[in-house]
Design an enzyme around this catalytic site. Structure first.
Site, PDB file in Angstrom:
ATOM      1  N   ASP A  72      47.080 -61.866  67.342  1.00  0.00           N
ATOM      2  CA  ASP A  72      47.650 -63.205  67.339  1.00  0.00           C
ATOM      3  C   ASP A  72      47.154 -64.041  68.516  1.00  0.00           C
ATOM      4  O   ASP A  72      46.488 -63.549  69.425  1.00  0.00           O
ATOM      5  CB  ASP A  72      49.180 -63.138  67.357  1.00  0.00           C
ATOM      6  CG  ASP A  72      49.715 -62.055  68.297  1.00  0.00           C
ATOM      7  OD1 ASP A  72      49.042 -61.746  69.300  1.00  0.00           O
ATOM      8  OD2 ASP A  72      50.798 -61.516  68.025  1.00  0.00           O
ATOM      9  N   ASP A 141      63.390 -57.574  68.437  1.00  0.00           N
ATOM     10  CA  ASP A 141      63.942 -57.846  67.108  1.00  0.00           C
ATOM     11  C   ASP A 141      63.097 -57.220  65.997  1.00  0.00           C
ATOM     12  O   ASP A 141      63.280 -57.531  64.818  1.00  0.00           O
ATOM     13  CB  ASP A 141      64.078 -59.353  66.871  1.00  0.00           C
ATOM     14  CG  ASP A 141      62.749 -60.103  66.932  1.00  0.00           C
ATOM     15  OD1 ASP A 141      61.697 -59.451  67.159  1.00  0.00           O
ATOM     16  OD2 ASP A 141      62.747 -61.336  66.757  1.00  0.00           O
ATOM     17  N   HIS A 143      59.867 -57.476  65.359  1.00  0.00           N
ATOM     18  CA  HIS A 143      58.710 -58.176  64.782  1.00  0.00           C
ATOM     19  C   HIS A 143      57.415 -57.558  65.290  1.00  0.00           C
ATOM     20  O   HIS A 143      57.330 -57.099  66.429  1.00  0.00           O
ATOM     21  CB  HIS A 143      58.757 -59.675  65.095  1.00  0.00           C
ATOM     22  CG  HIS A 143      58.440 -60.036  66.520  1.00  0.00           C
ATOM     23  ND1 HIS A 143      59.399 -60.356  67.446  1.00  0.00           N
ATOM     24  CD2 HIS A 143      57.255 -60.142  67.184  1.00  0.00           C
ATOM     25  CE1 HIS A 143      58.833 -60.642  68.603  1.00  0.00           C
ATOM     26  NE2 HIS A 143      57.524 -60.507  68.476  1.00  0.00           N
ATOM     27  N   GLU A 148      57.802 -62.843  62.500  1.00  0.00           N
ATOM     28  CA  GLU A 148      59.194 -62.919  62.915  1.00  0.00           C
ATOM     29  C   GLU A 148      60.134 -62.424  61.810  1.00  0.00           C
ATOM     30  O   GLU A 148      59.732 -62.286  60.654  1.00  0.00           O
ATOM     31  CB  GLU A 148      59.532 -64.373  63.273  1.00  0.00           C
ATOM     32  CG  GLU A 148      58.642 -64.986  64.353  1.00  0.00           C
ATOM     33  CD  GLU A 148      58.979 -64.500  65.757  1.00  0.00           C
ATOM     34  OE1 GLU A 148      59.419 -63.347  65.913  1.00  0.00           O
ATOM     35  OE2 GLU A 148      58.803 -65.281  66.712  1.00  0.00           O
TER      36      GLU A 148
END
Length: 275
Positions: A72, A141, A143, A148
């Site tokens: 990314d 979380d 991801h 996400e």
């Protein structure tokens, strides 16, 4: 799916680096046959990169015939910005090894046409023959890359708006000023990573323990995108003891038992060099 549990961050980083090193050695890359490696950024893989640099400097491995594709990059952050993922990779890894810069691929978050940049990235991966080994990290979380919670589990490289939790988590890299943290990024999709022949996910620290629990003990859920890799035929989750704090005792014992069996049988990858 395999869960590899090491005592601490340093040992987890060393195990991961040895695995990458030995996979490349086993592959026997050449000018006609490059090894294609997917890579993450962030704090978790840093130790792994430092060990790989050490192996390169000692003559154990060369990256001359390796092509890399990073997961990314932020949108709108200048390439030379110290917190861009391009800067991270060059400062912490690429400039210390013998990889050809033309073969170290990082998404361009300043491309004029971001959608076209994403499509071209997928095409480059395809033209390289796909990813042999995709290494990833996760957020608290769950991801992976910037996929996400709520992301499609068959998604490809695309533009993503970052979740508030991700922005807050990344603020530490921008002087804890939320206004300076990019709100959008280009990211490979869950489907992109799932398309790799093999996946290795690094998970360390107690703050990632609940995410590891979701990845290992519960079902596949698009709200915890890392859970998708339960369904990949060759996934290694590599973690430290702190990351296992939310797992059931019998789960930890089961996977530690598998590690002992693997060690006794001598893993064909890790046996190329030392374990």
């Amino acid at each position: 799916m395999r869960l590899v549990i090491l005592e601490d961050y340093d040992l987890a980083s060393e195990w991961a680096a040895k695995y990458i090193r030995n996979r490349i050695i086993q592959f026997k890359p050449s000018a006609e046959r490059y090894f294609t490696l997917g890579l993450p950024t962030g704090g978790t893989p840093y130790g792994c990169y430092q060990k790989l640099i050490e192996y390169y400097r000692s003559g154990d491995i060369s990256f001359k015939y390796v092509k890399t594709f990073n997961m990314d990059e932020y949108v709108g952050l200048p390439r030379a910005h110290p917190e861009s993922y391009h800067s991270y990779m060059w400062n912490n890894f690429f400039k210390h090894i013998d990889i050809d810069p033309a073969h170290a691929h990082v998404l361009d978050g300043n491309a004029e046409d971001l959608e076209a940049e994403c499509q071209a990235y997928e095409q480059k991966i395809s033209e390289a023959g796909g990813i042999e080994l995709f290494v990833g990290g996760i957020g608290p979380d769950g991801h992976i890359a910037f996929n996400e919670p709520g992301s499609s589990l068959v998604s490809k490289t695309r533009v993503k708006t970052l979740a508030k939790d991700t922005i807050v988590a990344n603020a530490r890299f921008f002087g804890n000023d939320l206004s300076k943290v990019p709100t959008m990024a280009l990211t490979v999709g869950v489907g992109t990573v799932m398309g790799a022949k093999e996946v290795m996910i690094l998970i360390t620290g107690a703050h990632k323990a609940f995410a590891l629990y979701k990845a290992i003990e519960e079902g596949v859920n698009h709200m915890w995108t890392v859970s998708a890799f339960q369904q990949h035929p060759r996934t290694n989750f590599v973690c430290d003891e702190d990351a296992t704090l939310e797992l059931r005792v019998k789960t930890v014992k089961y996977f530690k038992g598998l590690m002992h069996v693997h060690n006794k049988l001598v893993d064909p990858v890790l046996s190329i060099k030392d374990q």
